[in-house]
Structure formats: C-alpha cells, structure tokens
Design an enzyme around this catalytic site. Structure first.
Site, short mmCIF file in Angstrom:
data_model
loop_
_atom_site.label_atom_id
_atom_site.label_comp_id
_atom_site.label_asym_id
_atom_site.label_seq_id
_atom_site.Cartn_x
_atom_site.Cartn_y
_atom_site.Cartn_z
N GLY A 106 0.84 -1.21 0.00
CA GLY A 106 0.00 0.00 0.00
C GLY A 106 0.86 1.25 0.00
O GLY A 106 0.52 2.27 0.59
N ARG A 112 -1.64 0.04 -7.53
CA ARG A 112 -1.51 1.08 -8.57
C ARG A 112 -0.03 1.21 -8.87
O ARG A 112 0.79 1.23 -7.94
CB ARG A 112 -1.97 2.44 -8.03
CG ARG A 112 -3.46 2.65 -8.08
CD ARG A 112 -3.78 4.07 -7.63
NE ARG A 112 -3.30 4.36 -6.29
CZ ARG A 112 -2.77 5.52 -5.90
NH1 ARG A 112 -2.64 6.51 -6.74
NH2 ARG A 112 -2.38 5.70 -4.65
N TYR A 153 -14.79 -1.82 8.74
CA TYR A 153 -13.38 -1.44 8.86
C TYR A 153 -12.90 -1.63 10.31
O TYR A 153 -11.86 -2.23 10.56
CB TYR A 153 -13.25 0.03 8.42
CG TYR A 153 -11.93 0.69 8.66
CD1 TYR A 153 -10.78 0.29 7.97
CD2 TYR A 153 -11.82 1.76 9.56
CE1 TYR A 153 -9.58 0.93 8.18
CE2 TYR A 153 -10.61 2.40 9.76
CZ TYR A 153 -9.49 1.99 9.08
OH TYR A 153 -8.30 2.63 9.28
N ILE A 212 -4.78 10.55 10.41
CA ILE A 212 -3.42 11.00 10.03
C ILE A 212 -3.55 11.99 8.88
O ILE A 212 -4.20 11.68 7.87
CB ILE A 212 -2.54 9.81 9.59
CG1 ILE A 212 -2.52 8.71 10.66
CG2 ILE A 212 -1.14 10.29 9.25
CD1 ILE A 212 -1.88 9.07 11.96
#
Ligand code: SER
Length: 312
Positions: free
Chosen positions: A8, A36, A137, A167
């Site tokens: 990630g 990605r 989550y 964050i």
C-alpha cells in the site's frame, strides 16, 4: 541488510513512509508495492495483498526482513463494500503474518481509532477497554489486532502495531475515510476558498500530523522487543480537534475561507469513535512523544498542499 517491503505504498501514509525509510536505510533497501503502479520510486512491484503466492515470491526474491503492511480499505470505503474490506484487510493481514512466520520477518501493521465503539469511553480511552466497533473497517482492525497478538504469542512473530488516529499529510492523496475531511478542507480552501464539510462542526476526533505518525512508527519498529508490552496495538495519540476549530485555525492563514456543514454517513461513523486517547503505555514503553500541535500541523498542511496545487 535484509530489505524492507511496503504494501500500500502509494497511499497517504505509504508515500511519506517510503521517503522516510529511504532517507534512513537507503533507497536500495526499500521495495515499494501497491495495486496502482508507482513511478517515482526506485524499486516497485505490483502486489495485491490477497495474492499470498505473489507476496511469498517477492519476499524470497528481495530477501525481505521487514514488512510495513499498509494496504487496506478505510472506514467509508469499507462500508461501500464490506466483503472486499474483509478480504483485503483481514485475509491480507493473515497472508503477511503467515509469510512473516515462515521467513522470520518483523511486521508493522496499523490499527485505528475505528476499533472503538459506543461502549468505549469517549474521553481518554484507556489501552484496555471495551471494543464494539460499528464499521466493517473497525471490525477488521479489532480482529486484526487479536490476530497479531495470536501470531506473536503462539508463533513468535515480531509484529508491532499502532492504533492510528486520523493522520493528516500532503504528499499523498487522502483516502476514503472519515477523518480525511481534515485534508480535504485545505484543498477546498486553496482551490475554491470554501469547503462543505461532511462532519458536523463540533465532531471532536483524535488526529496527528503525518511527520509524527511516521517518526512514531519507525521508533516503534526500532524499539527493543523486550520493552514492548502490547502485542495487539498501542493506543497512539497527539491532538484532538473539531472541524470548527480546524476551520478557525485555517482562517488565520486564509482569511476569506468559508466553511459549511452537510453531515453524511461519515458523521454516523465518527459519532461512534472516541474524542481523545490515553496513550501513556506507548510513552512509557518506547518513549512516544508528539511534536505537532494543531497550529503547527495547520501551517505544515497549508504550505504542503499549496505547493502541491501550484505544481498541478
Ligand atoms: N482515517 C481513518 C478513517 O477515517 C481512521 O482510521 O477511516
């Protein structure tokens, strides 16, 4: 040295962590992975964390000794697709823990304030308390914490974790979460002089500037193992503020900024989380201390996001 793998790596935290790890250990020792393709890194590998064989292949090919496992869905994204959140967040974590066990790898994995729920105290949440998360989550984070402790106790896996508050950074894109309004507000102010906030003005949440989060993460990973008394996930905190307080701080730098409020499902999510956290065990065990208060964070985010927009 055995190499460091980040999963990630293209996300908000991964972008800053990659840079910090390269500064500290050299970019030849850091392997970046994501679903990605990332172009501005020295070593990139495509990795969908649901593919355990691919993870094992990369670990062997690069002789990986440490994994920072950041790949995962956030709170609002998870509510849109609970099955995917379960698969990526929990099965992905198990793949990392199994691989860490097989190859003797140290692991960092972020938990979240989303483990807290309506039966958790709202103010100064203690390390050990009631956890009844409301989002999928939060359920994956709470279960993941127990998995980490299980692998640590039963198999000796050196896995370390922090319950991240919201964050806030500017190098990476904000994700599909609830605390992320605290970054979108700057993009709104700088692009259009206005922002419509999806949380109510008085929604107080625990937050942290990214530099503190990255430094804390690396300090935890470098701490002597025998000092660590928590193998689920450490409470970890810096500041708490509301959208109205952040808007007032931002207006000091950008006086014509206007904010309006239109709470959506993310308000319901935020209402189940705590407002402030007691992280005295992290401070005692490995010396955690934040450096950024609300004012300092606001200036850093404002300047960082301004520079980003200028270069678009
Ligand atoms: N930033 C995260 C979220 O809102 C908190 O873990 O989903």
């Amino acid at each position: 040295m055995r190499k460091i793998l980040i999963t990630g790596s293209g996300g908000l935290i991964g972008s800053d962590l990659y840079a910090a790890l390269c500064d500290r250990y050299g970019d030849a020792n850091v392997v970046s992975s994501d679903v990605r393709h990332l172009h501005d890194v020295r070593q990139f590998e495509f990795l969908d964390i649901r593919d355990k064989e691919r993870l094992r292949t990369l670990v062997e090919a690069y002789n990986v000794g440490t994994i920072y496992h950041l790949a995962g869905l956030l709170s609002a994204g998870g509510e849109k697709n609970p099955a995917l959140a379960w698969d990526v967040n929990l099965n992905g974590l198990m793949h990392v823990l199994d691989t860490a066990r097989e190859f003797n790898i140290r692991v960092f994995w972020p938990s979240s304030i989303a483990v807290y729920g309506l039966t958790t105290p709202k103010i100064n949440v203690p390390q050990h308390t009631s956890f009844e998360p409301h989002t999928v989550y939060g359920i994956t984070k709470s279960t993941g914490e127990l998995l980490c402790q299980y692998y640590s106790h039963n198999y000796g896996v050196d896995v370390r974790s922090l319950r991240f508050p919201g964050i806030n950074g500017w190098k990476g894109e904000p994700g599909d979460g609830t605390t992320e309004y605290a970054m979108h507000i700057f993009y709104g102010a700088l692009r259009e002089r206005r922002y419509e906030c999806f949380l109510a003005p008085d929604t107080r949440l625990p937050m942290m500037y990214i530099d503190d989060a990255i430094r804390g993460t690396i300090e935890l990973m470098e701490a002597p193992s025998e000092k660590l008394t928590v193998r689920t996930s450490y409470n970890f905190s810096a500041i708490s503020f509301t959208p109205a307080e952040l808007a007032a701080e931002l207006r000091k730098l950008h006086p014509d900024f206007e904010i309006t409020y239109k709470p959506d499902i993310r308000q319901e999510i935020a209402a189940t989380w705590a407002q402030s956290i007691d992280d005295s065990i992290a401070r005692r065990d490995w010396g955690w201390k934040e450096e950024y208060d609300l004012e300092k964070m606001t200036v850093a985010l404002y300047n960082g996001i301004k520079g980003r927009i200028y270069h678009e």
